[in-house]
Design an enzyme around this catalytic site. Structure first.
Site, PDB file in Angstrom:
ATOM      1  N   LYS A 139       0.835  -1.220   0.000  1.00 10.16           N
ATOM      2  CA  LYS A 139       0.000   0.000   0.000  1.00 10.16           C
ATOM      3  C   LYS A 139       0.867   1.265   0.000  1.00 10.16           C
ATOM      4  O   LYS A 139       0.646   2.170  -0.788  1.00 10.16           O
ATOM      5  CB  LYS A 139      -0.900  -0.017   1.247  1.00 10.16           C
ATOM      6  CG  LYS A 139      -1.572   1.298   1.518  1.00 10.16           C
ATOM      7  CD  LYS A 139      -2.437   1.258   2.750  1.00 10.16           C
ATOM      8  CE  LYS A 139      -1.740   1.673   4.032  1.00 10.16           C
ATOM      9  NZ  LYS A 139      -1.427   3.104   4.131  1.00 10.16           N
ATOM     10  N   ASN A 140       1.851   1.298   0.886  1.00  9.34           N
ATOM     11  CA  ASN A 140       2.621   2.535   1.027  1.00  9.34           C
ATOM     12  C   ASN A 140       3.564   2.786  -0.144  1.00  9.34           C
ATOM     13  O   ASN A 140       4.119   3.872  -0.271  1.00  9.34           O
ATOM     14  CB  ASN A 140       3.415   2.530   2.334  1.00  9.34           C
ATOM     15  CG  ASN A 140       2.509   2.705   3.534  1.00  9.34           C
ATOM     16  OD1 ASN A 140       1.314   2.948   3.376  1.00  9.34           O
ATOM     17  ND2 ASN A 140       3.068   2.575   4.728  1.00  9.34           N
ATOM     18  N   ARG A 167      -4.174  10.661   4.266  1.00 12.09           N
ATOM     19  CA  ARG A 167      -3.051  11.599   4.280  1.00 12.09           C
ATOM     20  C   ARG A 167      -2.100  11.415   3.101  1.00 12.09           C
ATOM     21  O   ARG A 167      -1.512  12.372   2.616  1.00 12.09           O
ATOM     22  CB  ARG A 167      -2.257  11.448   5.565  1.00 12.09           C
ATOM     23  CG  ARG A 167      -2.973  11.893   6.788  1.00 12.09           C
ATOM     24  CD  ARG A 167      -2.066  11.773   7.973  1.00 12.09           C
ATOM     25  NE  ARG A 167      -0.796  12.427   7.693  1.00 12.09           N
ATOM     26  CZ  ARG A 167      -0.567  13.715   7.842  1.00 12.09           C
ATOM     27  NH1 ARG A 167      -1.507  14.500   8.300  1.00 12.09           N
ATOM     28  NH2 ARG A 167       0.618  14.223   7.545  1.00 12.09           N
ATOM     29  N   CYS A 189      -4.852  12.943  12.688  1.00 10.36           N
ATOM     30  CA  CYS A 189      -5.588  11.687  12.730  1.00 10.36           C
ATOM     31  C   CYS A 189      -5.334  11.060  14.092  1.00 10.36           C
ATOM     32  O   CYS A 189      -4.579  11.608  14.897  1.00 10.36           O
ATOM     33  CB  CYS A 189      -5.189  10.760  11.589  1.00 10.36           C
ATOM     34  SG  CYS A 189      -3.549  10.111  11.745  1.00 10.36           S
ATOM     35  N   ARG A 238       0.549  14.847  13.103  1.00 12.97           N
ATOM     36  CA  ARG A 238       1.032  14.590  11.749  1.00 12.97           C
ATOM     37  C   ARG A 238       1.146  15.851  10.875  1.00 12.97           C
ATOM     38  O   ARG A 238       0.376  16.051   9.934  1.00 12.97           O
ATOM     39  CB  ARG A 238       0.175  13.518  11.074  1.00 12.97           C
ATOM     40  CG  ARG A 238       0.157  12.237  11.867  1.00 12.97           C
ATOM     41  CD  ARG A 238      -0.463  11.099  11.126  1.00 12.97           C
ATOM     42  NE  ARG A 238       0.407  10.539  10.124  1.00 12.97           N
ATOM     43  CZ  ARG A 238       0.074   9.506   9.348  1.00 12.97           C
ATOM     44  NH1 ARG A 238      -1.092   8.948   9.468  1.00 12.97           N
ATOM     45  NH2 ARG A 238       0.916   9.042   8.454  1.00 12.97           N
ATOM     46  N   ASP A 243       4.564   0.824  12.020  1.00 18.07           N
ATOM     47  CA  ASP A 243       3.353   0.158  11.518  1.00 18.07           C
ATOM     48  C   ASP A 243       3.239  -1.293  11.990  1.00 18.07           C
ATOM     49  O   ASP A 243       2.249  -1.965  11.687  1.00 18.07           O
ATOM     50  CB  ASP A 243       3.314   0.208   9.979  1.00 18.07           C
ATOM     51  CG  ASP A 243       2.964   1.603   9.472  1.00 18.07           C
ATOM     52  OD1 ASP A 243       2.604   2.459  10.292  1.00 18.07           O
ATOM     53  OD2 ASP A 243       3.069   1.834   8.246  1.00 18.07           O
ATOM     54  N   ILE A 262       8.204   7.223  16.655  1.00 17.66           N
ATOM     55  CA  ILE A 262       7.785   7.944  15.446  1.00 17.66           C
ATOM     56  C   ILE A 262       6.514   8.746  15.734  1.00 17.66           C
ATOM     57  O   ILE A 262       6.416   9.919  15.397  1.00 17.66           O
ATOM     58  CB  ILE A 262       7.520   6.968  14.271  1.00 17.66           C
ATOM     59  CG1 ILE A 262       8.669   5.982  14.092  1.00 17.66           C
ATOM     60  CG2 ILE A 262       7.230   7.738  12.973  1.00 17.66           C
ATOM     61  CD1 ILE A 262       9.903   6.495  13.444  1.00 17.66           C
ATOM     62  N   ARG A 284      -8.577  -0.403   4.629  1.00 21.21           N
ATOM     63  CA  ARG A 284      -7.660   0.593   4.070  1.00 21.21           C
ATOM     64  C   ARG A 284      -6.321  -0.042   3.689  1.00 21.21           C
ATOM     65  O   ARG A 284      -5.640   0.459   2.792  1.00 21.21           O
ATOM     66  CB  ARG A 284      -7.390   1.709   5.093  1.00 21.21           C
ATOM     67  CG  ARG A 284      -8.569   2.629   5.308  1.00 21.21           C
ATOM     68  CD  ARG A 284      -8.131   3.842   6.081  1.00 21.21           C
ATOM     69  NE  ARG A 284      -6.857   4.303   5.557  1.00 21.21           N
ATOM     70  CZ  ARG A 284      -5.879   4.846   6.282  1.00 21.21           C
ATOM     71  NH1 ARG A 284      -6.035   5.019   7.562  1.00 21.21           N
ATOM     72  NH2 ARG A 284      -4.755   5.240   5.725  1.00 21.21           N
TER      73      ARG A 284
END
Ligand code: UD1
Length: 421
Positions: free
Chosen positions: A22-23, A92, A116, A121, A308, A330, A400
């Protein structure tokens, strides 16, 4: 809205194939705005976030065709320079259309994405980088309005308070491909998804060196052409299935991954006593062999332990007797899953950016609420091992980022199904 109902207690066994990342695919979609030619992207996961990015590209004037897991992006003629609040606010990552639009059209108006649940962020690093490339940037009614007759290459230091930024690196790198002269991005993000974007841009004709290191050098070119690209496997999905194997005391062969992208996670799981064997360069086997030991985890930019995967490893530690400390470096507020795991009988205390996890022998099924994508995954993992029934509400978060998550889990023997809320 759907919820996921999980009957815990099954040992997961079998094979699972990992989808595209996804990223990686989201900024690659944004990069197609840098050319009028056709681009073909393969191994695209069918997710809510990829659908959102497709809607954004269409709203900007691109024609996008999705066939199975291949997406073809072509130009319909005029590209619109405004990315609307309604779409950008839902995801985002869509903010990374700013760099390509600005570079291609000399102007862009992109909604600020907002905060979020995992934190404030900010986007200051994106704007700092684009300003350094000679863009004139202002904030008007919640939108970033950027103009530049000609972007100019510069030496830019892009590190922030929490280290490098993945999407700021992507945004600035994309803009710099069409800038005049040489850009050096110092303190660039080194994530595999940034490398994948860099490789796609190079296929489009960009001149980029050093991608995957903290120093990226980009020599601007006059125009970019179309390209075809296969997206890398999703390392976070792969990591989530590794934890699924261990938390259920199971044995899963995970295929179509890149184990080199999972070094920090593999290291922690081995330290905990898991059996992880590399089968070949694109598959590994995660197996529970003996009772695990608690391990301390600190999230860091790549190649450190990924934020993540923080929620998922917390679920594993929640059922691993002993004490582990999980430190989030993070997103210091990314702990929404703690309260929900505690509702299932976990014993986790939060102290600032640390979660102190006292592993218990058994969790008990409970109704829980998903707050964000990876927190949802951690609750599903906890539900798989909990005694009784767990219901995870708001599972649109899961959609998502995990393609066919429940089907993949069912194929491994998990007992879970969807119900209307
Ligand atoms: C990406 C990933 C996300 C992952 C995150 C960190 C995508 C689509 N999303 O998000 O899944 O959790 O990397 O690995 O790739 N920051 C600033 N100023 C900025 C930008 C970021 O201070 O302008 C801070 C953030 O608040 C955070 C840190 O830098 O503390 C890293 O964030 P960043 O790498 O930018 O995350 P994203 O790229 O948004």
């Amino acid at each position: 809205m759907d919820k996921l109902v999980i009957e815990g207690g099954t040992i997961l066994k079998g094979e699972v194939t990992i989808s595209g990342a996804k990223n990686a695919v989201l900024p690659i979609f944004a990069a197609t705005l840098l050319t009028d030619d056709a681009c073909i992207i393969k191994n695209v996961p069918n997710l809510r976030d990829t659908q959102t990015m497709i809607k954004i590209l269409r709203s900007l004037g691109k024609e996008v065709i999705l066939e199975k897991n291949t997406v073809t992006v072509t130009s319909t003629g005029k590209i619109n320079f405004v990315a609307d609040y309604k779409l950008v606010s839902t995801m985002r990552a869509s903010f990374c259309v700013l760099g390509p639009l600005l570079a291609k059209l000399k102007r862009a108006k992109v909604s600020l994405p907002g905060g979020c649940v995992i934190g404030i962020r900010p986007v200051d690093l994106h704007l700092k980088g684009l300003k350094a490339l000679n863009a004139d940037i202002s904030i008007e009614s919640g939108y970033v309005v950027a103009k530049a007759n000609r972007l100019k290459g510069r030496h830019i230091y892009l590190g922030g308070v929490f280290g490098s930024s993945v999407l700021a690196t992507a945004n600035v790198m994309m803009a710099a491909t069409l800038a005049e002269g040489r850009t050096i991005i110092e303190s660039a993000a080194c994530e595999p998804e940034v490398i994948d974007l860099g490789e796609f841009l190079i296929k489009m004709g960009a001149k980029i060196k050093g991608v995957g290191t903290p120093l990226i050098e980009i020599e601007g070119v006059k125009h970019l052409h179309g390209a075809s690209h296969q997206v890398i496997p999703d390392r976070i999905e792969a990591g989530t299935f590794m934890i699924a194997a261990l938390i259920t005391k199971g044995d899963i062969l995970i295929k179509n991954l890149c184990y080199q992208h999972l070094g920090a996670l593999i290291d922690k799981l081995l330290e905990a006593g898991a059996q992880i064997s590399i089968v070949d360069h694109c598959s590994l086997r995660a197996r529970f062999k003996r009772r695990l030991k608690p391990v301390n985890v600190t999230t860091l930019p790549y190649p450190g332990f990924p934020t993540d995967m923080q929620a998922q490893i917390m679920s594993l530690m929640a059922v691993t007797p002993g004490i582990s400390v999980i430190t989030e470096k993070i997103y210091p507020d990314r702990f929404m899953h703690v309260a929900e795991l505690n509702r299932m009988g976990a014993y986790i205390q939060r102290e600032g950016p640390h979660a102190i996890v006292e592993g218990v022998r058994l969790l008990s099924g409970a109704p829980v609420m998903a707050s964000d994508l990876r927190a949802s995954a951690s609750l599903v993992l906890a539900g798989l091992v909990a005694k009784g029934i767990t219901t995870v509400s708001r599972i649109y978060h899961l959609e998502r980022g995990y393609e066919n998550f429940e089907i993949k889990l069912q194929n491994l023997g998990a007992k879970l199904w969807r119900e209307k809320e």
